[in-house]
Design a protein around this motif. Structure first.
Motif, mmCIF file in Angstrom:
data_model
loop_
_atom_site.group_PDB
_atom_site.id
_atom_site.type_symbol
_atom_site.label_atom_id
_atom_site.label_comp_id
_atom_site.label_asym_id
_atom_site.label_seq_id
_atom_site.Cartn_x
_atom_site.Cartn_y
_atom_site.Cartn_z
ATOM 1 N N ILE A 42 0.834 -1.198 0.000
ATOM 2 C CA ILE A 42 0.000 0.000 0.000
ATOM 3 C C ILE A 42 0.874 1.257 0.000
ATOM 4 N N ALA A 43 1.901 1.297 0.835
ATOM 5 C CA ALA A 43 2.778 2.472 0.900
ATOM 6 C C ALA A 43 3.503 2.687 -0.424
ATOM 7 N N LEU A 44 3.986 1.617 -1.023
ATOM 8 C CA LEU A 44 4.680 1.732 -2.298
ATOM 9 C C LEU A 44 3.725 2.140 -3.412
ATOM 10 N N GLY A 45 2.532 1.585 -3.416
ATOM 11 C CA GLY A 45 1.538 1.967 -4.421
ATOM 12 C C GLY A 45 1.183 3.439 -4.329
ATOM 13 N N LEU A 46 1.006 3.938 -3.122
ATOM 14 C CA LEU A 46 0.696 5.354 -2.933
ATOM 15 C C LEU A 46 1.869 6.229 -3.376
ATOM 16 N N ALA A 47 3.065 5.834 -3.023
ATOM 17 C CA ALA A 47 4.250 6.607 -3.414
ATOM 18 C C ALA A 47 4.409 6.646 -4.934
ATOM 19 N N ILE A 48 4.185 5.531 -5.587
ATOM 20 C CA ILE A 48 4.287 5.474 -7.052
ATOM 21 C C ILE A 48 3.244 6.386 -7.691
ATOM 22 N N VAL A 50 1.625 8.991 -6.409
ATOM 23 C CA VAL A 50 1.900 10.407 -6.138
ATOM 24 C C VAL A 50 3.087 10.879 -6.991
ATOM 25 N N PHE A 51 4.100 10.041 -7.126
ATOM 26 C CA PHE A 51 5.262 10.416 -7.936
ATOM 27 C C PHE A 51 4.853 10.721 -9.375
ATOM 28 N N TRP A 52 4.168 9.776 -10.016
ATOM 29 C CA TRP A 52 3.782 9.979 -11.411
ATOM 30 C C TRP A 52 2.683 11.019 -11.549
ATOM 31 N N GLY A 53 1.820 11.121 -10.547
ATOM 32 C CA GLY A 53 0.761 12.124 -10.592
ATOM 33 C C GLY A 53 1.299 13.539 -10.553
ATOM 34 N N LEU A 54 2.383 13.747 -9.835
ATOM 35 C CA LEU A 54 2.978 15.075 -9.759
ATOM 36 C C LEU A 54 3.987 15.334 -10.876
ATOM 37 N N LEU A 55 4.628 14.301 -11.364
ATOM 38 C CA LEU A 55 5.726 14.495 -12.309
ATOM 39 C C LEU A 55 5.269 14.849 -13.714
ATOM 40 N N ALA A 78 -1.902 2.584 -6.599
ATOM 41 C CA ALA A 78 -0.992 3.348 -7.456
ATOM 42 C C ALA A 78 -1.768 4.127 -8.506
ATOM 43 N N VAL A 79 -2.736 3.488 -9.125
ATOM 44 C CA VAL A 79 -3.519 4.153 -10.169
ATOM 45 C C VAL A 79 -4.393 5.248 -9.582
ATOM 46 N N THR A 80 -5.028 4.986 -8.461
ATOM 47 C CA THR A 80 -5.925 5.962 -7.846
ATOM 48 C C THR A 80 -5.167 7.172 -7.313
ATOM 49 N N SER A 81 -3.996 6.957 -6.761
ATOM 50 C CA SER A 81 -3.270 8.074 -6.153
ATOM 51 C C SER A 81 -2.645 9.015 -7.178
ATOM 52 N N THR A 82 -2.691 8.659 -8.461
ATOM 53 C CA THR A 82 -2.241 9.617 -9.475
ATOM 54 C C THR A 82 -3.179 10.815 -9.544
ATOM 55 N N LEU A 83 -4.347 10.669 -8.983
ATOM 56 C CA LEU A 83 -5.323 11.756 -9.009
ATOM 57 C C LEU A 83 -4.992 12.860 -8.012
ATOM 58 N N VAL A 84 -3.802 12.831 -7.449
ATOM 59 C CA VAL A 84 -3.352 13.927 -6.593
ATOM 60 C C VAL A 84 -3.353 15.225 -7.402
ATOM 61 N N THR A 85 -3.093 15.111 -8.696
ATOM 62 C CA THR A 85 -3.290 16.258 -9.585
ATOM 63 C C THR A 85 -4.518 15.964 -10.419
ATOM 64 N N ALA A 150 7.597 15.759 -6.839
ATOM 65 C CA ALA A 150 7.266 14.348 -7.031
ATOM 66 C C ALA A 150 8.134 13.451 -6.145
ATOM 67 N N THR A 151 9.421 13.741 -6.092
ATOM 68 C CA THR A 151 10.336 12.921 -5.300
ATOM 69 C C THR A 151 10.056 13.046 -3.805
ATOM 70 N N VAL A 152 9.987 14.271 -3.330
ATOM 71 C CA VAL A 152 9.754 14.490 -1.902
ATOM 72 C C VAL A 152 8.346 14.028 -1.505
ATOM 73 N N GLY A 153 7.359 14.319 -2.343
ATOM 74 C CA GLY A 153 5.984 13.908 -2.042
ATOM 75 C C GLY A 153 5.830 12.403 -1.963
ATOM 76 N N SER A 154 6.453 11.680 -2.882
ATOM 77 C CA SER A 154 6.340 10.225 -2.853
ATOM 78 C C SER A 154 7.077 9.627 -1.655
#
Length: 186
Positions: A42-48, A50-55, A78-85, A150-154
């Protein structure tokens, strides 16, 4: 307990693999490692996500899904957390990323305010040649800021989820210990 709460919001792997748009992926989507509900996944999926969502502004979901498959993170998270943006957060995040990147690079970019940015965007047409020059003015500070965000957020997401998950387990353990001690006293 944490896993049960997370699981009720996630789709089942068989439902996802049977979806008409995703059927071509076949057995890849049914790998159990992509649907595990544990602290690391879960932590890795969220980090991934957020990283791609911000980058990157476009095609975030395919990049996050590919990274989740390669790193065996929870695919749905991972897919859902890209919606951070999203359409509501896109402009403020990118404006702040530009401002921060500009500050990091020593104010090398053009002075841009939100009003100027909106005016320039309204005047730019795809057929005009000036839009490439305008993008070039903001590219270095914007991508510097986005890469850092993206790096710091993830990293923060990964650490925060890991910490909160661990805290929930410790609190549950202590509660169980108190209950056990109380039952011995009675």
């Amino acid at each position: 307990m944490v896993a049960k709460r997370v699981k009720k919001y996630l789709p089942a792997s068989d439902k996802v693999s049977q979806h008409k748009m995703l059927r071509w992926l076949g057995p890849t989507l049914t790998k159990p490692s992509l649907w595990q509900i544990n602290r690391r996944s879960i932590a890795l999926g969220l980090a991934i996500g957020v990283f791609w969502g911000l980058l990157i502004p476009l095609a975030q979901i395919p990049f996050a899904a590919l990274a989740a498959v390669l790193l065996r993170a929870n695919l749905a998270i991972a897919v859902t957390s890209t919606l951070v943006t999203n359409p509501f957060t896109f402009a403020p995040v990118y404006f702040l990323a530009y401002q921060f990147g500009d500050w990091l690079l020593g104010d090398q970019g053009a002075e841009v305010t939100e009003a100027m940015l909106a005016e320039q965007m309204s005047q730019i047409s795809v057929t005009s040649t000036g839009w490439i020059d305008r993008i070039g003015d903001v590219a270095a500070p914007l991508f510097t800021g986005l890469a850092l965000f993206a790096t710091v957020g993830s990293l923060l997401c990964y650490l925060l989820v890991s910490l909160l998950w661990r805290l929930a387990i410790v609190l549950r353990y202590r509660k169980r210990q108190r209950r056990f001690a109380n039952s011995l006293d009675d």
